[in-house]
Structure formats: structure tokens, C-alpha cells
Design a protein around this motif. Sequence first.
Motif, PDB file in Angstrom:
ATOM      1  N   UNK A   1       0.888  -1.242   0.104  1.00 25.08           N
ATOM      2  CA  UNK A   1       0.113   0.138  -0.039  1.00 25.08           C
ATOM      3  C   UNK A   1       0.740   1.235  -0.081  1.00 25.08           C
ATOM      4  N   UNK A   2       0.867   2.021  -1.152  1.00 18.81           N
ATOM      5  CA  UNK A   2       1.649   3.210  -1.268  1.00 18.81           C
ATOM      6  C   UNK A   2       0.741   4.329  -0.899  1.00 18.81           C
ATOM      7  N   UNK A   3       0.889   5.028   0.021  1.00 17.93           N
ATOM      8  CA  UNK A   3       0.104   6.213   0.467  1.00 17.93           C
ATOM      9  C   UNK A   3       0.812   7.519  -0.075  1.00 17.93           C
ATOM     10  N   UNK A   4       2.004   7.252  -0.736  1.00 19.25           N
ATOM     11  CA  UNK A   4       2.788   8.427  -1.408  1.00 19.25           C
ATOM     12  C   UNK A   4       2.267   8.391  -3.111  1.00 19.25           C
ATOM     13  N   UNK A   5       1.557   7.689  -3.409  1.00 22.30           N
ATOM     14  CA  UNK A   5       1.366   7.813  -4.901  1.00 22.30           C
ATOM     15  C   UNK A   5       1.087   9.247  -5.503  1.00 22.30           C
ATOM     16  N   UNK A   6       0.881   9.954  -4.696  1.00 22.86           N
ATOM     17  CA  UNK A   6       0.322  11.394  -5.427  1.00 22.86           C
ATOM     18  C   UNK A   6       1.786  12.074  -5.364  1.00 22.86           C
ATOM     19  N   UNK A   7       2.828  11.611  -5.008  1.00 20.64           N
ATOM     20  CA  UNK A   7       4.159  12.388  -5.027  1.00 20.64           C
ATOM     21  C   UNK A   7       4.519  12.028  -6.486  1.00 20.64           C
ATOM     22  N   UNK A   8       4.681  10.767  -6.898  1.00 20.84           N
ATOM     23  CA  UNK A   8       4.965  10.518  -8.338  1.00 20.84           C
ATOM     24  C   UNK A   8       3.987  11.014  -9.447  1.00 20.84           C
TER      25      UNK A   8
ATOM     26  N   UNK B   1       5.843   4.940   5.720  1.00 19.07           N
ATOM     27  CA  UNK B   1       7.044   5.602   5.215  1.00 19.07           C
ATOM     28  C   UNK B   1       6.721   6.444   3.947  1.00 19.07           C
ATOM     29  N   UNK B   2       5.861   5.788   3.032  1.00 18.18           N
ATOM     30  CA  UNK B   2       5.643   6.392   1.794  1.00 18.18           C
ATOM     31  C   UNK B   2       4.789   7.878   1.923  1.00 18.18           C
ATOM     32  N   UNK B   3       3.994   7.425   3.172  1.00 20.89           N
ATOM     33  CA  UNK B   3       3.084   8.951   3.509  1.00 20.89           C
ATOM     34  C   UNK B   3       3.826  10.039   3.939  1.00 20.89           C
ATOM     35  N   UNK B   4       5.090   9.623   4.829  1.00 21.33           N
ATOM     36  CA  UNK B   4       5.934  10.469   5.256  1.00 21.33           C
ATOM     37  C   UNK B   4       6.591  11.375   4.152  1.00 21.33           C
ATOM     38  N   UNK B   5       7.080  10.477   3.000  1.00 18.55           N
ATOM     39  CA  UNK B   5       7.813  10.941   2.160  1.00 18.55           C
ATOM     40  C   UNK B   5       6.881  11.998   1.355  1.00 18.55           C
ATOM     41  N   UNK B   6       5.898  11.708   1.193  1.00 16.80           N
ATOM     42  CA  UNK B   6       4.919  12.354   0.541  1.00 16.80           C
ATOM     43  C   UNK B   6       4.661  13.931   1.175  1.00 16.80           C
ATOM     44  N   UNK B   7       4.722  13.783   2.497  1.00 14.99           N
ATOM     45  CA  UNK B   7       4.527  15.033   3.019  1.00 14.99           C
ATOM     46  C   UNK B   7       5.751  15.994   2.938  1.00 14.99           C
ATOM     47  N   UNK B   8       6.833  15.261   3.074  1.00 19.13           N
ATOM     48  CA  UNK B   8       8.097  15.956   3.262  1.00 19.13           C
ATOM     49  C   UNK B   8       8.454  16.750   1.815  1.00 19.13           C
ATOM     50  N   UNK B   9       7.902  15.937   0.623  1.00 26.15           N
ATOM     51  CA  UNK B   9       8.182  16.338  -0.647  1.00 26.15           C
ATOM     52  C   UNK B   9       7.516  17.627  -0.991  1.00 26.15           C
TER      53      UNK B   9
ATOM     54  N   UNK C   1       5.065   3.965 -10.369  1.00 26.22           N
ATOM     55  CA  UNK C   1       5.409   5.285 -10.201  1.00 26.22           C
ATOM     56  C   UNK C   1       5.635   5.812 -11.487  1.00 26.22           C
ATOM     57  N   UNK C   2       5.908   5.219 -12.741  1.00 25.11           N
ATOM     58  CA  UNK C   2       6.257   5.580 -13.944  1.00 25.11           C
ATOM     59  C   UNK C   2       4.563   5.912 -14.433  1.00 25.11           C
ATOM     60  N   UNK C   3       3.781   4.815 -14.254  1.00 27.04           N
ATOM     61  CA  UNK C   3       2.324   4.934 -14.770  1.00 27.04           C
ATOM     62  C   UNK C   3       1.866   6.211 -13.852  1.00 27.04           C
ATOM     63  N   UNK C   4       1.968   6.519 -12.693  1.00 25.07           N
ATOM     64  CA  UNK C   4       1.613   7.611 -12.021  1.00 25.07           C
ATOM     65  C   UNK C   4       2.163   8.886 -12.771  1.00 25.07           C
ATOM     66  N   UNK C   5       3.446   9.026 -13.104  1.00 29.55           N
ATOM     67  CA  UNK C   5       4.100  10.142 -13.588  1.00 29.55           C
ATOM     68  C   UNK C   5       3.086  10.238 -15.076  1.00 29.55           C
TER      69      UNK C   5
ATOM     70  N   UNK D   1       0.001  16.947  -4.515  1.00 28.91           N
ATOM     71  CA  UNK D   1       0.892  15.943  -3.871  1.00 28.91           C
ATOM     72  C   UNK D   1       0.238  16.071  -2.230  1.00 28.91           C
ATOM     73  N   UNK D   2      -0.924  16.402  -2.434  1.00 26.66           N
ATOM     74  CA  UNK D   2      -1.337  16.421  -0.920  1.00 26.66           C
ATOM     75  C   UNK D   2      -1.695  15.037  -0.546  1.00 26.66           C
ATOM     76  N   UNK D   3      -1.641  14.997   0.972  1.00 23.60           N
ATOM     77  CA  UNK D   3      -2.150  13.741   1.704  1.00 23.60           C
ATOM     78  C   UNK D   3      -3.640  13.236   1.258  1.00 23.60           C
TER      79      UNK D   3
END
Length: 369
Positions: free
Chosen positions: A60-67, A145-153, A246-250, A268-270
Motif C-alpha cells: 500500500x503506497x500512500x505516497x502515490x500522489x508524489x510521483x 514511510x510513503x506517506x511521510x515521504x509525500x508530506x516532506x516532498x 510510479x512511472x504510470x503515475x507520472x 501532492x497532498x495527503x
Amino acid sequence: MSKKLKTDLNTFALFAAVILLGFPIILGFDGYELNTYSRYLSLGIVSMALALSWGTAGLLNLGQAATFGIGSYIMAMHLKLKASQSGLPDFMGWNNVESLPWFWVPFHSLPFTLVAGLLVPALVGGLIAVFMFRARISGVFVAVITLAFLVAFQLLVIEQQGFTGGQNGLTGLAPLTIFEWTVDTYSAQFYYLVAGCLIVAVLIGLYLVHSKFGLILRAIREDAIRVRFFGYNVATYETMVFCISAALAGWAGMLYVLVLEFASPTYMSVSFSLAIVIWCAVGGRESVIAAAFGAIIVNILEGRLSDVFVEGWNLILGAGFVLVVLFMPRGLHGVIAGAGRLLSSRNTRGSSSAKVAKGPNRSQTKGAL
């Protein structure tokens, strides 16, 4: 050909027919409606991308919005440079940036932009994946971890105002030009461009799911320790599916910018990343087609409910999501698959009962005598 693959191909054919024929006919080729549905289709790509990692591999990637956001900013950088008469984007002049930063220069080229829109999100996803999966991190910790990366990014993008436009994002973009064709985002041609991208993305997802690669990913989802015992490098497979997702999300992010004509850190929001998870869950994370369909359906409902219930539509939609989680944990795909199995079992029982009621035929009776 396996029965599941045959079923998925039939479902894909129906899905493609609805996308290519059904929606344009229903919408009457209206420019505004085609633009709106193009946005829904682009969101379908990011939802099915999440289904690859979450539904197939159980990650489960909660940082999908980052890519997704990286892809959108990459396309917006190219279009912003096209719109800048002086060669320097206007927001950089407002922030006392005197020359174009070196990492902006390559985005004058459209081919470089298109390649970077796929490779840069994949590289970012791969770096996060290597960090997590080499340490054998799994389960809920991947989501954290992916959610934390999203917020930081997102905070990094907002703070670097002189290079990214900050909270305002990148606006005032020029239209995209491909082979002397200036893209009109309200035209039927653009709708079919986005629809074609969605169909190709779903085909890629189906190929991966039904390949040996997908089989190993499903085995990892069920029991990673056993897969590791059989000699497979689990971290490598998990990293690969993260990069592909990630490539497909981009890719979806690049199309989304073309539709809305601006890039924003809200991509890129939560809340946006959680919305992607909801779309995937509603459609059914076990099927890339269902996940894409879930994103389209939910966004259509959001648009219709917001028109009818100006203030309370969020409450109605939220209640619907709660009911889906309680009564349809596998999403619409699970409900349809369960109904299909029920009908199949009833038909099998009916044919068996008919054979019993008919009794042995005459030749069988003579042989017995």
C-alpha cells in the motif's frame, strides 16, 4: 489461455468500448464534457497504477500522489518554458532568480520531457523502494514511510518558490504542440488521446498481472518468506513493481496537467493521495481494470453530487465509501466476481440435476442387462 485471462480480456474489451464509444456518444462530443471526462480518464491511470503495487503485491503506497505530482510538474515545466517570452518564467523574476536553473534547461525539448515524465517518477519510486525493501520493511510500515515521504516532498516543492512557483504552482502554460498539432484540450481528438493512453496503460497492467512477474508478486503478497525460501529476490520484485507503478503515475500526472492547464502542489497532498486509495478500493484493487473504472465512477459521482448538493455532497460520498468498506471489502470487482461464481455454480447444479432426472439412456440400460 486460462479462464481468468479470458475473462479479463473480455472485460477489457467492454471497458475499451465504453471509453472509446460509450462516453463520447453519451456526452454528444460536447467540448466541456469531453475535457471533464478526459480528467477522469487520466485519474483512472493513477488508480490502476496503485492497483499494481497494492492489489498484486500487497504494497500500500500512500505516497502515490508524489510521483503523480512529479509527472505533472515535468510537463508543466516544458509548457511554461514555451509560454515564457524572455526564456525565464515570470515567477522566477518575481523571486529574483536571474538565470534559468540548469535542471530547467533540458525541458525545452518535448522528447526529453516525455521520457523524463516516466523515468524521473520511476527513479524516485525506486529509491524509496530500495530503502524500504532491502531492509525487509512490509505491511503498514510501507504505508507510513510513503506517506511521510509525500508530506516532506510537498513541503519541499512549496518552499522552493523560486524554482517551483511555491504555493501557486506553475500557471500560464502554453498549449502542447505535437508534430505541428496544437493540442486543444476541449476537442474530441484530445479525449481520444487520453483514452488511448488509459487503454495502453491498462494493457500494460494486464500483461504484468498475467505474466510470471505478476504470479511471483501475488506469491509475495501471500507469503514473502516462502517466496524468499524458493530463491527469489523479493526486494528486487517489490522494487520493480514500485518503479512501474510510479512511472504510470507520472504518465497520469502529465495528462492531468494538459487537462487542467496548470500544476499545483495540491496534486501532492495527503488528501489527494488518500483519494487515489479510495478510488482503487471502490473499483477493486485486485483488478487493474476495476481500479481504473473505480476512479472514473467515483469522480463522475463527485461531479454530479456537487451539482445537486452544493454543501452536503461530501457527506453523502463519505457515507457511500463507508458502506463500500463495510459491505464490499473487495470493491465492485469482488461483488461482480462473486455474482459470476454464484451463477456458474447454479448452472452447474442445474445441469447435474437435469442429468440425474433424465436417467440412463437406452444403450446404457441394454449394456447393464
